[in-house]
Scaffold this motif. Sequence first.
Motif, PDB file in Angstrom:
ATOM      1  N   THR B  29       0.835  -1.211   0.000  1.00  0.00           N
ATOM      2  CA  THR B  29       0.000   0.000   0.000  1.00  0.00           C
ATOM      3  C   THR B  29       0.866   1.255   0.000  1.00  0.00           C
ATOM      4  O   THR B  29       0.666   2.166  -0.810  1.00  0.00           O
ATOM      5  N   ILE B  30       1.869   1.276   0.904  1.00  0.00           N
ATOM      6  CA  ILE B  30       2.726   2.471   1.012  1.00  0.00           C
ATOM      7  C   ILE B  30       3.516   2.679  -0.280  1.00  0.00           C
ATOM      8  O   ILE B  30       3.693   3.805  -0.737  1.00  0.00           O
ATOM      9  N   GLY B  31       3.976   1.577  -0.870  1.00  0.00           N
ATOM     10  CA  GLY B  31       4.810   1.674  -2.072  1.00  0.00           C
ATOM     11  C   GLY B  31       4.038   2.039  -3.324  1.00  0.00           C
ATOM     12  O   GLY B  31       4.625   2.495  -4.300  1.00  0.00           O
ATOM     13  N   THR B  32       2.720   1.850  -3.315  1.00  0.00           N
ATOM     14  CA  THR B  32       1.956   2.117  -4.545  1.00  0.00           C
ATOM     15  C   THR B  32       1.134   3.395  -4.447  1.00  0.00           C
ATOM     16  O   THR B  32       0.799   3.977  -5.464  1.00  0.00           O
ATOM     17  N   GLU B  33       0.804   3.842  -3.226  1.00  0.00           N
ATOM     18  CA  GLU B  33       0.008   5.074  -3.148  1.00  0.00           C
ATOM     19  C   GLU B  33       0.945   6.280  -3.229  1.00  0.00           C
ATOM     20  O   GLU B  33       2.122   6.195  -2.851  1.00  0.00           O
ATOM     21  N   HIS B  34       0.420   7.358  -3.750  1.00  0.00           N
ATOM     22  CA  HIS B  34       1.283   8.521  -3.948  1.00  0.00           C
ATOM     23  C   HIS B  34       0.951   9.654  -2.979  1.00  0.00           C
ATOM     24  O   HIS B  34       1.332  10.786  -3.182  1.00  0.00           O
ATOM     25  N   GLY B  35       0.209   9.320  -1.920  1.00  0.00           N
ATOM     26  CA  GLY B  35      -0.137  10.335  -0.924  1.00  0.00           C
ATOM     27  C   GLY B  35       1.072  10.719  -0.099  1.00  0.00           C
ATOM     28  O   GLY B  35       1.265  11.889   0.254  1.00  0.00           O
ATOM     29  N   LEU B  36       1.932   9.725   0.218  1.00  0.00           N
ATOM     30  CA  LEU B  36       3.109   9.982   1.040  1.00  0.00           C
ATOM     31  C   LEU B  36       4.236  10.568   0.187  1.00  0.00           C
ATOM     32  O   LEU B  36       4.319  10.285  -1.008  1.00  0.00           O
ATOM     33  N   HIS B  37       5.100  11.332   0.816  1.00  0.00           N
ATOM     34  CA  HIS B  37       6.299  11.823   0.144  1.00  0.00           C
ATOM     35  C   HIS B  37       7.116  10.605  -0.300  1.00  0.00           C
ATOM     36  O   HIS B  37       7.279   9.651   0.473  1.00  0.00           O
ATOM     37  N   ALA B  38       7.635  10.637  -1.548  1.00  0.00           N
ATOM     38  CA  ALA B  38       8.322   9.460  -2.100  1.00  0.00           C
ATOM     39  C   ALA B  38       9.491   9.016  -1.226  1.00  0.00           C
ATOM     40  O   ALA B  38       9.683   7.812  -1.001  1.00  0.00           O
ATOM     41  N   HIS B  39      10.278   9.973  -0.700  1.00  0.00           N
ATOM     42  CA  HIS B  39      11.440   9.602   0.116  1.00  0.00           C
ATOM     43  C   HIS B  39      11.018   8.889   1.393  1.00  0.00           C
ATOM     44  O   HIS B  39      11.634   7.899   1.790  1.00  0.00           O
ATOM     45  N   LEU B  40       9.955   9.417   2.010  1.00  0.00           N
ATOM     46  CA  LEU B  40       9.469   8.805   3.255  1.00  0.00           C
ATOM     47  C   LEU B  40       8.915   7.410   2.961  1.00  0.00           C
ATOM     48  O   LEU B  40       9.233   6.439   3.665  1.00  0.00           O
ATOM     49  N   ALA B  41       8.113   7.308   1.890  1.00  0.00           N
ATOM     50  CA  ALA B  41       7.503   6.024   1.542  1.00  0.00           C
ATOM     51  C   ALA B  41       8.581   4.971   1.264  1.00  0.00           C
ATOM     52  O   ALA B  41       8.519   3.846   1.768  1.00  0.00           O
ATOM     53  N   THR B  42       9.592   5.345   0.473  1.00  0.00           N
ATOM     54  CA  THR B  42      10.638   4.376   0.118  1.00  0.00           C
ATOM     55  C   THR B  42      11.472   3.987   1.335  1.00  0.00           C
ATOM     56  O   THR B  42      11.831   2.811   1.500  1.00  0.00           O
ATOM     57  N   THR B  43      11.775   4.961   2.197  1.00  0.00           N
ATOM     58  CA  THR B  43      12.533   4.635   3.407  1.00  0.00           C
ATOM     59  C   THR B  43      11.764   3.639   4.269  1.00  0.00           C
ATOM     60  O   THR B  43      12.331   2.656   4.767  1.00  0.00           O
TER      61      THR B  43
END
Lengths: 175, 93
Positions: B29-43
Amino acid sequence: MWVFILGDMSVFAVLFGVFMTYRDKQPALYAQQQLELHRSFGAINTLLLLTSSLAVVVGVRAIRRGLHRLARASIAAAMVCGCAFLVNKYLEWSSLLIHHHKPQGNDFFMYFFVLTGLHAFHLILGMGVLVAVFALARKPKLTKGQVAFVEGGTCFWHMVDLLWVVLFALLYLVH
Amino acid sequence: MAAQLGSILRNRVTLVWLGLVVATMASWTIGTEHGLHAHLATTIVLLVAFIKVRFIGMYFMELRDAPTPLRALFEGYCLVVATVLIVMYLVAG
């Protein structure tokens, strides 16, 4: 066996680093190409391998307790999950190739096919190990060497699982 | 056989498996949604992946009960590889 497992994990760690190095050079290309992947293939395969690992844990514990039927059924269930992973991988690769996403197309797909192909090779080796463990689970009593093989061989299977956990994150989710 | 299976599954290892499944769904979910900042999501995705690796090692590979040097090597691997990959990602910006 642990020397081999940790050595193999280290080789993959280097490959993870190489992937990240090249990703850092062309982030836009990698992000764009990653969108061509169907993430559900990766997620389903992760769930299949985690479930196969649980089945293997049950199998090893059943062998230790002398529960031979349960041991064989558990190892067989793990092999079914492994086969389902390979079928899923075949479908994913076929779908990508039909849509002209080939290894020689760009860096992202070159690494995608190399890393997932290398992992699939390890999984096939792991299936061979599970076949041997399945055969040993028939025996009423195992020698010390056979017990070591069962424990080491099943750890190899768990390594195949944990390497996929990292590959799923790197290839499908990092953006 | 069902009773024998139940006796083996009534164990912490089943909870670990359940936790790993939930973590996989959360990462997906975190890796596919774009609501979170990309850096935060990937970390978060990379951190969760290596926490999962550690749990596979400790519970499925039974490293909890292994000699300390072997366990330390494995835990060191998780820590070093996770740190290197996350730093590489963040430095590249």
